[in-house]
Design an enzyme around this catalytic site. Structure first.
Site, PDB file in Angstrom:
ATOM      1  N   GLY A 118     -22.844  -0.252  12.803  1.00  0.00           N
ATOM      2  CA  GLY A 118     -22.807  -1.626  13.298  1.00  0.00           C
ATOM      3  C   GLY A 118     -22.796  -2.651  12.189  1.00  0.00           C
ATOM      4  O   GLY A 118     -22.271  -2.414  11.104  1.00  0.00           O
ATOM      5  N   SER A 121      -8.988  -1.022  15.104  1.00  0.00           N
ATOM      6  CA  SER A 121      -8.146  -0.811  13.912  1.00  0.00           C
ATOM      7  C   SER A 121      -8.376   0.571  13.295  1.00  0.00           C
ATOM      8  O   SER A 121      -7.442   1.155  12.739  1.00  0.00           O
ATOM      9  CB  SER A 121      -8.376  -1.910  12.868  1.00  0.00           C
ATOM     10  N   ASP A 165       0.844  -1.200   0.000  1.00  0.00           N
ATOM     11  CA  ASP A 165       0.000   0.000   0.000  1.00  0.00           C
ATOM     12  C   ASP A 165       0.876   1.246   0.000  1.00  0.00           C
ATOM     13  O   ASP A 165       1.751   1.397   0.871  1.00  0.00           O
ATOM     14  CB  ASP A 165      -0.901   0.027   1.235  1.00  0.00           C
ATOM     15  N   SER A 177      -2.426  -1.468  11.578  1.00  0.00           N
ATOM     16  CA  SER A 177      -3.577  -1.049  12.401  1.00  0.00           C
ATOM     17  C   SER A 177      -4.290  -2.225  13.073  1.00  0.00           C
ATOM     18  O   SER A 177      -5.145  -2.028  13.938  1.00  0.00           O
ATOM     19  CB  SER A 177      -4.593  -0.292  11.534  1.00  0.00           C
ATOM     20  N   ALA A 206      -8.643  -1.248   5.942  1.00  0.00           N
ATOM     21  CA  ALA A 206      -8.519  -2.596   6.541  1.00  0.00           C
ATOM     22  C   ALA A 206      -9.452  -2.843   7.724  1.00  0.00           C
ATOM     23  O   ALA A 206      -9.336  -3.877   8.389  1.00  0.00           O
ATOM     24  CB  ALA A 206      -7.074  -2.930   6.927  1.00  0.00           C
ATOM     25  N   ALA A 207     -10.401  -1.944   7.971  1.00  0.00           N
ATOM     26  CA  ALA A 207     -11.372  -2.208   9.050  1.00  0.00           C
ATOM     27  C   ALA A 207     -12.201  -3.446   8.704  1.00  0.00           C
ATOM     28  O   ALA A 207     -12.415  -4.321   9.550  1.00  0.00           O
ATOM     29  CB  ALA A 207     -12.278  -1.000   9.250  1.00  0.00           C
ATOM     30  N   GLY A 208     -12.647  -3.525   7.443  1.00  0.00           N
ATOM     31  CA  GLY A 208     -13.425  -4.695   7.017  1.00  0.00           C
ATOM     32  C   GLY A 208     -12.591  -5.963   7.097  1.00  0.00           C
ATOM     33  O   GLY A 208     -13.086  -7.018   7.513  1.00  0.00           O
ATOM     34  N   GLU A 217      -9.884  -9.985  -4.899  1.00  0.00           N
ATOM     35  CA  GLU A 217      -8.731  -9.309  -5.515  1.00  0.00           C
ATOM     36  C   GLU A 217      -7.851 -10.282  -6.292  1.00  0.00           C
ATOM     37  O   GLU A 217      -6.747  -9.929  -6.685  1.00  0.00           O
ATOM     38  CB  GLU A 217      -7.901  -8.568  -4.454  1.00  0.00           C
TER      39      GLU A 217
HETATM   40  O1  RIB Z   1      -9.030  -3.565   2.476  1.00  0.00           O
HETATM   41  C1  RIB Z   1      -7.900  -2.738   2.481  1.00  0.00           C
HETATM   42  C2  RIB Z   1      -6.948  -3.149   1.407  1.00  0.00           C
HETATM   43  O2  RIB Z   1      -7.542  -2.937   0.152  1.00  0.00           O
HETATM   44  C3  RIB Z   1      -5.658  -2.379   1.364  1.00  0.00           C
HETATM   45  O3  RIB Z   1      -4.657  -2.898   2.203  1.00  0.00           O
HETATM   46  C4  RIB Z   1      -5.288  -2.381  -0.116  1.00  0.00           C
HETATM   47  O4  RIB Z   1      -4.181  -3.173  -0.392  1.00  0.00           O
HETATM   48  C5  RIB Z   1      -6.538  -2.898  -0.828  1.00  0.00           C
HETATM   49  O5  RIB Z   1      -6.370  -4.179  -1.245  1.00  0.00           O
END
Ligand code: RIB
Length: 302
Positions: A227, A284, A14, A293, A251-253, A141
């Site tokens: 929520g 996070s 990232d 995080s 990256a919370a999800g 991805e």
């Molecule tokens: O969900 C977050 C991620 O989405 C990041 O780390 C980035 O690499 C993208 O894939």
């Protein structure tokens, strides 16, 4: 000993710029800071599982560049089994160009690199990992044929199969749904999957019903500060989010998905796993970056 959780998915480096706001089309904007941070939805979820108390193996690709070595090392540092992480010759590693604004929202462009070369055969080669696991997690991805293979193989082996449909631009193939134990989209992904606006709990309930009718056994729609909704054979339940001051939602999800999977693999109930994943995700968002995080189990214990 076999890993309890297998993640089949992406690894990205990232490249993160922070700015007061996201740039408009055609605009050049001065930012405030820049950082290079290990990420990728698959790798983030694997790190979350490892830090949150379950053993995990990753199946994915990196390029034969310096980023690839760093991404693999970041997973090894978390005791993640990386025998399934291959180095693709002559290819660059996955990249994510991320801008985070002052209100903690982000915009991301990904360049697949080696992630785009992950084939069903790459997963098939590590079938013993799948056989020994309890939970298998995929995202979107990597090529969809590889996701389709992994979901079907996970179902055939009787494993708990989780699909985080991210990123998502439209409906999933109809024959994927029956293999999915937990489909975990956020609001915008649920909207792309169903073609209906998803903005709040009421619209999430409509979307979750639709996705269950398509064949997903359980649907969890994450709603950020509103929520998360769990819809399953026993009905629907809303879980309120812990209140925090967000700094960066990247990256919370992934943290929720990894925390949820780790808790299931540790034998916790669905409800306990929901609450645990939410607490991990809430922590996070108070920190910057993707993998940096993600909290450790000890930080979440009362
Ligand atoms: O969900 C977050 C991620 O989405 C990041 O780390 C980035 O690499 C993208 O894939």
């Amino acid at each position: 000993m076999s890993a309890k959780v297998i993640v089949v998915g992406s690894l990205n480096m990232d490249l993160v710029a922070r700015a007061q706001r996201l740039p408009r089309a055609g605009e050049t904007l001065a930012g405030e800071s820049f950082a290079t941070v290990p990420g990728g939805k698959g790798a983030n979820q694997a790190v979350a599982v490892a830090r949150l108390g379950a053993s995990v193996a990753m199946i994915g690709n990196v390029g034969d560049d310096a980023y690839g070595q760093q991404l693999r090392q970041a997973l090894l540092d978390e005791q993640i089994d990386c025998q399934g992480v291959a180095v693709c010759p002559g290819v660059s590693s996955g990249l994510a160009l991320i801008v985070v604004d002052a209100s903690s929202q982000n915009a991301i462009v990904i360049i697949p690199g080696g992630n785009g070369l992950l084939r069903p055969a790459s997963v098939q080669a590590f079938d013993t990992l799948l056989q020994g696991a309890e939970v298998i997690i995929c995202q979107l991805e990597v090529p969809h044929e590889t996701v389709a293979y992994t979901l079907a193989r996970g179902r055939a082996l009787g494993k708990t199969v989780i699909l985080n449909p991210a990123p998502c631009t439209g409906p999933l193939p109809a024959d994927w749904y029956s293999a999915i134990d937990y489909l975990i989209p956020n609001e915008s992904e649920a909207q792309a999957l169903t073609g209906q606006p998803v903005t709040d709990l009421t619209s999430a309930e409509v979307a979750a019903s639709q996705l269950r009718q398509l064949g997903a056994n359980n649907v969890i729609i994450t709603l950020g500060a509103q929520g998360a909704l769990l819809a399953g054979p026993q009905g629907m339940r809303h879980f309120a989010a812990p209140v925090v001051q967000p700094l960066d939602t990247t990256a919370a999800g992934d943290t929720f998905v990894g925390g949820f999977a780790a808790a299931l693999a540790r034998g916790e109930s669905q409800e306990q796993a929901m609450a645990f994943g939410q607490r991990a995700a809430a922590l996070s968002v108070t920190r910057a970056g993707a993998q940096p995080s993600i909290p450790y189990l000890a930080e979440l214990q009362p």
